[in-house]
Design an enzyme around this catalytic site. Sequence first.
Site, mmCIF file in Angstrom:
data_model
loop_
_atom_site.group_PDB
_atom_site.id
_atom_site.type_symbol
_atom_site.label_atom_id
_atom_site.label_comp_id
_atom_site.label_asym_id
_atom_site.label_seq_id
_atom_site.Cartn_x
_atom_site.Cartn_y
_atom_site.Cartn_z
ATOM 1 N N ASP A 1 46.939 32.056 47.612
ATOM 2 C CA ASP A 1 46.108 33.050 46.929
ATOM 3 C C ASP A 1 44.733 33.126 47.587
ATOM 4 O O ASP A 1 44.011 32.127 47.645
ATOM 5 C CB ASP A 1 45.970 32.688 45.440
ATOM 6 C CG ASP A 1 45.457 33.876 44.623
ATOM 7 O OD1 ASP A 1 45.580 35.027 45.088
ATOM 8 O OD2 ASP A 1 44.935 33.639 43.521
ATOM 9 N N GLU B 1 35.380 38.648 33.559
ATOM 10 C CA GLU B 1 34.323 39.561 34.000
ATOM 11 C C GLU B 1 34.052 40.654 32.963
ATOM 12 O O GLU B 1 32.904 40.958 32.657
ATOM 13 C CB GLU B 1 34.731 40.212 35.328
ATOM 14 C CG GLU B 1 34.889 39.236 36.465
ATOM 15 C CD GLU B 1 35.767 39.816 37.558
ATOM 16 O OE1 GLU B 1 35.248 40.612 38.356
ATOM 17 O OE2 GLU B 1 36.965 39.495 37.625
HETATM 18 CA CA CA Z 1 43.344 34.646 42.023
#
Ligand code: CA
Length: 444
Positions: A139, A387
């Site tokens: 990732d 976020e």
């Molecule tokens: Ca990620």
Amino acid sequence: MKTITDETHDSERRSFVSTANDPLGDFPIQNLPFGIFSRGNDAKNSAGVAIGDQIFDLHAASRLGLLSGDVPEEVFAEPCLNALFALGRERLKQLRKKIGDALEVGTNGEKIRRSAADLLVPMAQCVMHRPTSVPNYTDFYAGIHHAKAAGALLTPENPLPTNYKWVPIAYHGRASSVQVSGGSVRRPTGQRAPTVDGGLPGFGPCERLDFELEMGFYVSGGNRLGDPITVSQSEEHIIGYSLLNDWSARDVQRWEMYPLGPFLSKSFATSVSPWVVTADALAPFRAPAMKRPEGDPRPLKYLLDEYDQERGGLDIGLKVFLSTRTMRAADAPATEILRSNASHLYWTPAQMVAHHTVNGCNLLSGDLIGTGTISGPAEAELSSMLELTRAGARPITLPNGERRGFLLDGDEIRFEGRCTREGYVSIGFGACVGRIEGATEKSL
Ligand code: CA
């Protein structure tokens, strides 16, 4: 190699599968993504291609000689796409052409209609499986707007790491828990930071469960150990893309991630959409690499390639929907909570591959690589709950009045992706869905 448009992208092309000609559908004849399906839970897996609301059975088509060519028939009978992807970009490109010819309005249509029960199966009657066996999963962290926004919340003392503009940052993820869209995701249990200095760490079901909106791409061919792939060679090694949800336990992550990065906060589940949209199908939707803001350093030479800078980005519109248990009980539709675009990646997929292998690390056919969370610069483009809600401090309010800082049991997250460009038929990815189920009580 360069990825270019050709007759397979011709907007005039139509399929005899009528649902493939719906301009709002994800799977017109210009797309033809690969996946692994079975006709029910206990049936054998085989390779297929999505066309409208049907799956074109590649093994059956190969047996009938519809794909005459150099792909051995047994490759289509494999329970995953690794062997098919190992054939490489060029042979897959030829195969996609032949599949398009077989499904186009015309003489083949009659032949296929006669054998329709063998060749075309309604998607609604099929079970989808992981596209590849995922030998490895990596990732990246290439969404710079996510890195800045998440960094400001998780590590305010150092929001954007000093290496960020030099190094395509990544970690080795967990391959075994990559699952295909549609499954449930069990809330993980783990440790979290003490609430007072010198106190005991907390322990229990994750209280800050989150999603991350990413693209995933699959490796074709791969490289020998010790033999790096350059940026320009990377094109040959990226076979296609899916949507990817990197489920994240933020409270566990914040406590565990120093100094070696996330571990249990990520390894409990990663979801991918079932269809691999080929790099060839995406040719019309390529975009320039993200323009680096004034003052940002020029990448080191091994990460820089002229063609990649001009055409190595992707213009893919992305949307995230949330539905809660209460909403579903009231038959209310899922609500869209954000939109973003794959063009917000600071590093291109080809740069990721070149960086991944520059030390000689060998990629294998079928490996899965995540791009990192793709937030945009705008408020409505923040691509995780962390976020969107400022780490839970500003919960979002859903149409029925429910509020969410992070995900609760029963919540379902759905990703959608779609490419649109003037003069071309729009293509989609199919959904990447996962529903949260309650934590096990075993470890408590
Ligand atoms: Ca990620």
